[in-house]
Motif scaffolding. Sequence first.
Motif, PDB file in Angstrom:
ATOM      1  N   GLY A  80      15.347  69.722  72.291  1.00  0.00           N
ATOM      2  CA  GLY A  80      15.415  70.544  73.491  1.00  0.00           C
ATOM      3  C   GLY A  80      16.800  71.111  73.693  1.00  0.00           C
ATOM      4  N   VAL A  81      16.868  72.253  74.364  1.00  0.00           N
ATOM      5  CA  VAL A  81      18.151  72.878  74.674  1.00  0.00           C
ATOM      6  C   VAL A  81      18.168  73.311  76.133  1.00  0.00           C
ATOM      7  N   ASP A  82      19.349  73.280  76.705  1.00  0.00           N
ATOM      8  CA  ASP A  82      19.583  73.797  78.043  1.00  0.00           C
ATOM      9  C   ASP A  82      20.826  74.682  77.964  1.00  0.00           C
ATOM     10  N   LYS A  83      20.593  75.972  77.764  1.00  0.00           N
ATOM     11  CA  LYS A  83      21.703  76.902  77.575  1.00  0.00           C
ATOM     12  C   LYS A  83      22.565  77.010  78.822  1.00  0.00           C
ATOM     13  N   ASN A  84      21.937  76.868  80.000  1.00  0.00           N
ATOM     14  CA  ASN A  84      22.698  77.013  81.236  1.00  0.00           C
ATOM     15  C   ASN A  84      23.769  75.938  81.373  1.00  0.00           C
ATOM     16  N   HIS A  85      23.468  74.714  80.924  1.00  0.00           N
ATOM     17  CA  HIS A  85      24.435  73.626  80.990  1.00  0.00           C
ATOM     18  C   HIS A  85      25.092  73.348  79.638  1.00  0.00           C
ATOM     19  N   ASP A  86      24.789  74.178  78.636  1.00  0.00           N
ATOM     20  CA  ASP A  86      25.367  74.043  77.291  1.00  0.00           C
ATOM     21  C   ASP A  86      25.101  72.648  76.715  1.00  0.00           C
ATOM     22  N   LEU A  87      23.844  72.195  76.805  1.00  0.00           N
ATOM     23  CA  LEU A  87      23.467  70.886  76.289  1.00  0.00           C
ATOM     24  C   LEU A  87      22.308  71.020  75.306  1.00  0.00           C
ATOM     25  N   ALA A  88      22.266  70.126  74.335  1.00  0.00           N
ATOM     26  CA  ALA A  88      21.174  70.096  73.364  1.00  0.00           C
ATOM     27  C   ALA A  88      20.824  68.647  73.059  1.00  0.00           C
ATOM     28  N   LEU A  89      19.536  68.404  72.873  1.00  0.00           N
ATOM     29  CA  LEU A  89      19.031  67.072  72.565  1.00  0.00           C
ATOM     30  C   LEU A  89      18.497  67.072  71.137  1.00  0.00           C
ATOM     31  N   LEU A  90      19.040  66.196  70.279  1.00  0.00           N
ATOM     32  CA  LEU A  90      18.629  66.076  68.883  1.00  0.00           C
ATOM     33  C   LEU A  90      17.932  64.738  68.667  1.00  0.00           C
ATOM     34  N   LYS A  91      17.282  64.622  67.518  1.00  0.00           N
ATOM     35  CA  LYS A  91      16.654  63.353  67.149  1.00  0.00           C
ATOM     36  C   LYS A  91      16.758  63.138  65.650  1.00  0.00           C
ATOM     37  N   ILE A  92      17.097  61.919  65.269  1.00  0.00           N
ATOM     38  CA  ILE A  92      17.129  61.532  63.867  1.00  0.00           C
ATOM     39  C   ILE A  92      16.291  60.261  63.698  1.00  0.00           C
ATOM     40  N   ASN A  93      15.865  60.013  62.487  1.00  0.00           N
ATOM     41  CA  ASN A  93      15.164  58.773  62.150  1.00  0.00           C
ATOM     42  C   ASN A  93      16.115  57.901  61.341  1.00  0.00           C
ATOM     43  N   ALA A  94      16.690  56.905  62.003  1.00  0.00           N
ATOM     44  CA  ALA A  94      17.677  56.045  61.358  1.00  0.00           C
ATOM     45  C   ALA A  94      17.580  54.642  61.952  1.00  0.00           C
ATOM     46  N   PRO A  95      17.861  53.623  61.153  1.00  0.00           N
ATOM     47  CA  PRO A  95      17.781  52.241  61.650  1.00  0.00           C
ATOM     48  C   PRO A  95      19.088  51.784  62.290  1.00  0.00           C
ATOM     49  N   ASN A  96      18.982  50.743  63.094  1.00  0.00           N
ATOM     50  CA  ASN A  96      20.145  50.004  63.609  1.00  0.00           C
ATOM     51  C   ASN A  96      21.162  50.897  64.321  1.00  0.00           C
ATOM     52  N   LEU A  97      20.675  51.749  65.190  1.00  0.00           N
ATOM     53  CA  LEU A  97      21.560  52.640  65.929  1.00  0.00           C
ATOM     54  C   LEU A  97      22.177  51.926  67.128  1.00  0.00           C
TER      55      LEU A  97
END
Length: 404
Positions: A149-166
Amino acid sequence: MKLRPVLLVLLLLSGFYYATTHVWSTGSAVPWLHSTASSANSATSKTASLNGPLGAFELTEASAAPAFDSEEQQNIQVYKKALPSVVNITSTAVAFDFFYGPVPQQGQGSGFILDKQGLILTNNHVINNAQRVEVTLSDKHKYKATVMGVDKNHDLALLKINAPNLTPAVLADSQNLIVGQRVYAIGNPFGLSGTMTRGIISAIRSIHGPENNPIEDAIQTDAAVNPGNSGGPLLNSRGEVIGITTLIANNGADQSSGIGFAIPINTAKAVLDDFAKYGRVRRPSLDIVTIPIGPDIAEQLGLPADYGILIDRVMPGGAADKAGLKGGTQRAYQGNTPVMLGGDLIVGMDGQEITSPQDLSAVMNSHRAGDEVTVTIFRGRKKMDLKVQLGDAKDQQGVLGQRT
């Protein structure tokens, strides 16, 4: 009997004269002083001899590593606690050269882990228009990221990765930050991963972001922030995230000038909450353009209060327009910027005093689009309350989706 004190004084003077003219001048006291100093130094250092083609060298070395002082210990603790949560982000976009040949272009930034399922927060401008996004953890493992997801108005982005032991970052409350408070920035400046800098909160102020988007209550800091720090965490002295490092005031130089800005983490929390509940950013809006008011401007304009925010313009069909709030009708200039005067002066909302845009932002952040609020205004010299149903900032909202 009376001569005894006189004789005693003469004896002391004679002894002092002898010591200064014979012992010190001949240097006989030097070995004693040297041995005393040497014994003191030997407790913390030792001498090592080196022989080679250039001759013999004697080096004085510390006999043991010194203990860290309390300030150094705090720096180390913050770094150890926060580093596993900080990631480097590489975004790849494709441009075209003069002959329309594809030319990959890479950008770098930072981010931090939100949960063990692999959600990562960063700036939208770090991944904007990217065809591929890759995340590198502090242990150097790399993973392909999905833009959730992105929110251009607040200059934020949400990413996702598949990784263990975060290791998720710990998010603090940014509402009661104080100028002078110590802060730390960790990120990937100029591609130098795992870099930490330290400073203080220099100010809390409203600014405009990279796309001219307003950032309310931005955290200004003198901690060194450079290209590549964008999206990384700004931390308090406990290693908790209080902001997202976003931009620098560089005056034309593409490097730190001692003035960096971060989006407050409470703003990001509200955006994340919208993503979770609605699948998009649903931010409340009054649909107005305002002018901050202080004592000097209030006196010049003859306003009934020396604080608040003056409505410059009301957006047609917006929340304020539907509630009957009025914008300005008289054109004037604030510096070189044209403004409209004569509009309603907002001094309160839901019983809370509004003295600045920051106050309004704080109250708005506790509401949702569609909520009804009571706005206290001065219209001319008359004080009145109006009911306003907050609008939805649809034109600038983010959208939750997936892009790789």
